[in-house]
Scaffold this active site. Structure first.
Site, PDB file in Angstrom:
ATOM      1  N   HIS A   1       0.733  -1.245  -0.052  1.00 36.49           N
ATOM      2  CA  HIS A   1       0.102   0.132   0.079  1.00 36.49           C
ATOM      3  C   HIS A   1       0.901   1.276   0.016  1.00 36.49           C
ATOM      4  O   HIS A   1       0.698   2.309  -0.598  1.00 36.49           O
ATOM      5  CB  HIS A   1      -0.923  -0.144   1.153  1.00 36.49           C
ATOM      6  CG  HIS A   1      -2.317  -0.761   1.004  1.00 36.49           C
ATOM      7  ND1 HIS A   1      -3.573  -0.258   1.128  1.00 36.49           N
ATOM      8  CD2 HIS A   1      -2.420  -2.011   0.663  1.00 36.49           C
ATOM      9  CE1 HIS A   1      -4.196  -1.278   1.022  1.00 36.49           C
ATOM     10  NE2 HIS A   1      -3.653  -2.311   0.738  1.00 36.49           N
TER      11      HIS A   1
ATOM     12  N   GLN B   1      -2.938 -11.112  11.085  1.00 39.55           N
ATOM     13  CA  GLN B   1      -3.529  -9.705  11.319  1.00 39.55           C
ATOM     14  C   GLN B   1      -3.464  -8.893  12.240  1.00 39.55           C
ATOM     15  O   GLN B   1      -3.801  -7.852  12.585  1.00 39.55           O
ATOM     16  CB  GLN B   1      -4.763  -9.522  10.615  1.00 39.55           C
ATOM     17  CG  GLN B   1      -5.258  -9.792   9.176  1.00 39.55           C
ATOM     18  CD  GLN B   1      -6.585  -9.806   8.787  1.00 39.55           C
ATOM     19  OE1 GLN B   1      -7.515  -9.418   9.761  1.00 39.55           O
ATOM     20  NE2 GLN B   1      -6.729  -9.741   7.326  1.00 39.55           N
TER      21      GLN B   1
ATOM     22  N   ASP C   1      -4.481   6.959   2.612  1.00 35.70           N
ATOM     23  CA  ASP C   1      -4.946   5.491   2.139  1.00 35.70           C
ATOM     24  C   ASP C   1      -6.386   5.464   2.519  1.00 35.70           C
ATOM     25  O   ASP C   1      -6.940   5.789   3.374  1.00 35.70           O
ATOM     26  CB  ASP C   1      -4.198   4.260   2.716  1.00 35.70           C
ATOM     27  CG  ASP C   1      -4.409   2.997   2.152  1.00 35.70           C
ATOM     28  OD1 ASP C   1      -5.515   2.356   2.286  1.00 35.70           O
ATOM     29  OD2 ASP C   1      -3.463   2.189   1.610  1.00 35.70           O
TER      30      ASP C   1
ATOM     31  N   ALA D   1      12.493 -10.916  -9.080  1.00 35.13           N
ATOM     32  CA  ALA D   1      12.374 -10.717 -10.639  1.00 35.13           C
ATOM     33  C   ALA D   1      11.986  -9.278 -10.620  1.00 35.13           C
ATOM     34  O   ALA D   1      10.904  -8.702 -10.037  1.00 35.13           O
ATOM     35  CB  ALA D   1      11.722 -11.552 -11.137  1.00 35.13           C
TER      36      ALA D   1
ATOM     37  N   TRP E   1      -4.169  -6.494  -7.334  1.00 38.82           N
ATOM     38  CA  TRP E   1      -4.507  -5.728  -8.293  1.00 38.82           C
ATOM     39  C   TRP E   1      -3.257  -4.867  -8.744  1.00 38.82           C
ATOM     40  O   TRP E   1      -3.358  -4.741 -10.146  1.00 38.82           O
ATOM     41  CB  TRP E   1      -5.367  -4.039  -7.803  1.00 38.82           C
ATOM     42  CG  TRP E   1      -5.537  -3.417  -8.489  1.00 38.82           C
ATOM     43  CD1 TRP E   1      -5.135  -2.065  -8.802  1.00 38.82           C
ATOM     44  CD2 TRP E   1      -6.615  -3.438  -9.613  1.00 38.82           C
ATOM     45  NE1 TRP E   1      -5.751  -1.327  -9.837  1.00 38.82           N
ATOM     46  CE2 TRP E   1      -6.512  -2.201 -10.453  1.00 38.82           C
ATOM     47  CE3 TRP E   1      -7.228  -4.377 -10.226  1.00 38.82           C
ATOM     48  CZ2 TRP E   1      -7.442  -1.810 -11.211  1.00 38.82           C
ATOM     49  CZ3 TRP E   1      -8.266  -4.368 -11.046  1.00 38.82           C
ATOM     50  CH2 TRP E   1      -8.417  -3.150 -12.056  1.00 38.82           C
TER      51      TRP E   1
END
Length: 463
Positions: free
Chosen positions: A21, A86, A121, A341, A361
């Site tokens: 994020h 979490q 955010d 990579a 995403w």
């Protein structure tokens, strides 16, 4: 930093320090700061996340009007972790409203200017209240795609329509009652919308976010309008301003040959792929957070070896122990397994024929920008919605057969995408989207012009 007369406005940027994020928010902040040199940007993030971000960014790359500041991670002194998933994220979120308030007040003192815009955010729904208290505007960045944004925006509608108690019998039903999500199924939605633990700190954060975002001065997203025109139109009707400014990868990646030589590529992936035929290589990566379970890693290796498809596989070193005995030696000529990579450059390369991905995403958008079809293995969150869009909305790939890797299933997918007529159709669709993505970020393109709108919302502030 003493009061500096050259700065006529002050923007507080609040980053979410988990997953991928913070990096795109810092990239957007850098662009805004370069375009608005008389505005000072105070970028707040945890010390750990800042240190990892800045290790990959040369200090010289940061405009002088960006101040990178640490904020507490919310872990109380002497706290003993229980090992729950979490847990660190929950501690951070619970403490974040107060920690950010204090950090902003300290920055206002140092800079000598009140904050007029809080750029955050989108997860930070409480920024709506912080901004209102400060008589500032709130601009929110949703780092995932428009399908998942819609799922959180319409959480209450989905719960009322599907019924939380009845959900298990309705998982295959589609969300035809939401404009642009007609092909999405209940089972594709993120956990916490209508199934999973609806009462966890994170589920509650996303639910509150969906309720708060219509209060934002603007909501912006790393996508381009032409990718999801119906969703774009609908979200524009729900928010004061809804702004697509992506794909960000096309704005930050290097294009000239000289710059390509400077690409960080410690394992020589680009030199290796140079020798392969067009659209022949499978590039495999599941992002920074998830790795398939050991049995699936074995199935991927067996499917690659048996299919003889050339490959570049980005796999953390600690997971390489799960590969079948002798696999690396036997496939030395066929492909390479590396701990890291250069993904954007590999997806731009003409030799890459398919991207095997978790469907985060950023990865999906990088594949779209490179015109590369996908084989999707979603794990959690927005990944199922993204995989569904890849398969049935844009028709530029497929989800792995039965949702998990098996040797035969993976071989069939590789054959379908790389060899069969079906795959040629996916490649054609991917090529069209790639052209639209490049058009969007070019001068006069939709994302190029939308960035001016974002700059206006953040810098030319009229409260």
């Amino acid at each position: 930093m003493a009061k500096d007369p050259i700065y006529d406005s002050h923007v507080a940027v609040l980053a979410f320090p988990f997953g991928t994020h913070a990096a795109p928010l810092l990239a957007v902040t850098r662009r805004l700061a370069s375009a608005g040199p008389t505005t000072v940007f105070s970028f707040f993030n945890t010390a750990q996340s800042n240190s990892s971000l800045l290790s990959s960014v040369d200090d010289a790359d940061l405009p002088a009007n960006v101040r990178v500041l640490d904020v507490s991670d919310g872990v109380p002194d002497g706290y003993v972790f229980s090992g729950r998933p979490q847990e660190t994220m929950e501690l951070f979120l619970v403490a974040a409203p107060e920690n950010f308030r204090e950090a902003i007040a300290a920055a206002e003192k140092e800079v000598g200017r009140k904050v007029k815009c809080v750029l955050t955010d989108a997860f930070f729904w409480f920024a709506a209240d912080i901004a209102a208290e400060m008589k500032a505007c709130w601009v929110a960045f949703w780092t995932a795609g428009p399908n998942s944004l819609s799922a959180h925006l319409y959480t209450d509608l989905i719960r009322e329509t599907i019924g939380v108690k009845e959900v298990n019998g309705r998982m295959e039903e589609t969300l035809g009652f939401i404009s642009g999500m007609e092909k999405m199924r209940v089972k594709d939605t993120p956990e916490g919308v209508v199934f999973g633990n609806l009462d966890s700190v994170f589920s509650n954060t996303l639910h509150q976010m969906g309720l708060a975002l219509p209060r934002a001065t603007a909501v912006f997203i790393n996508s381009f309008e032409e990718l999801d025109p119906t969703l774009t139109k609908n979200l524009k009707s729900e928010f004061k301003r809804y702004i697509n400014i992506g794909p960000l990868a096309l704005l930050s990646s290097s294009t000239s040959q000289t710059e390509t030589l400077l690409v960080h590529d410690p394992h020589g992936c680009l030199a290796w792929i140079e020798k392969r035929s067009p659209a022949s290589v499978a590039y495999i990566s599941f992002g920074t957070v998830m790795t398939p379970p050991p049995g699936e890693l074995v199935a991927i290796a067996q499917g690659l070896e048996s299919s003889k498809v050339p490959f570049v596989w980005s796999l953390k070193e600690k997971n390489m122990v799960h590969l079948p005995n002798g696999f690396l030696e036997r496939t030395r000529e066929q492909g390479m397994v590396v701990p890291w990579a250069p993904q954007v450059e590999l997806l731009k390369h003409e030799a890459t024929g398919v991207f095997v991905t978790h469907c985060g995403w950023n990865s999906v958008l990088e594949s779209v920008s490179g015109g590369v079809p996908m084989i999707c293995r979603p794990f959690f969150g927005d990944q199922r919605l993204n995989g569904r869009a890849v398969e049935v909305v844009w028709e530029i790939g497929m989800t792995i057969i039965n949702g998990v890797f098996t040797k035969d299933g993976f071989e069939k997918c590789l054959d379908r995408v790389l060899v069969q007529d079906d795959g040629k159709k996916m490649k054609g669709n991917a090529k069209k989207l790639k052209e639209q993505a490049h058009e969007a970020v070019s001068a006069k393109g939709s994302s190029f012009e939308n960035f001016e709108g974002l700059l206006d919302a953040v810098v030319n502030i009229s409260i």
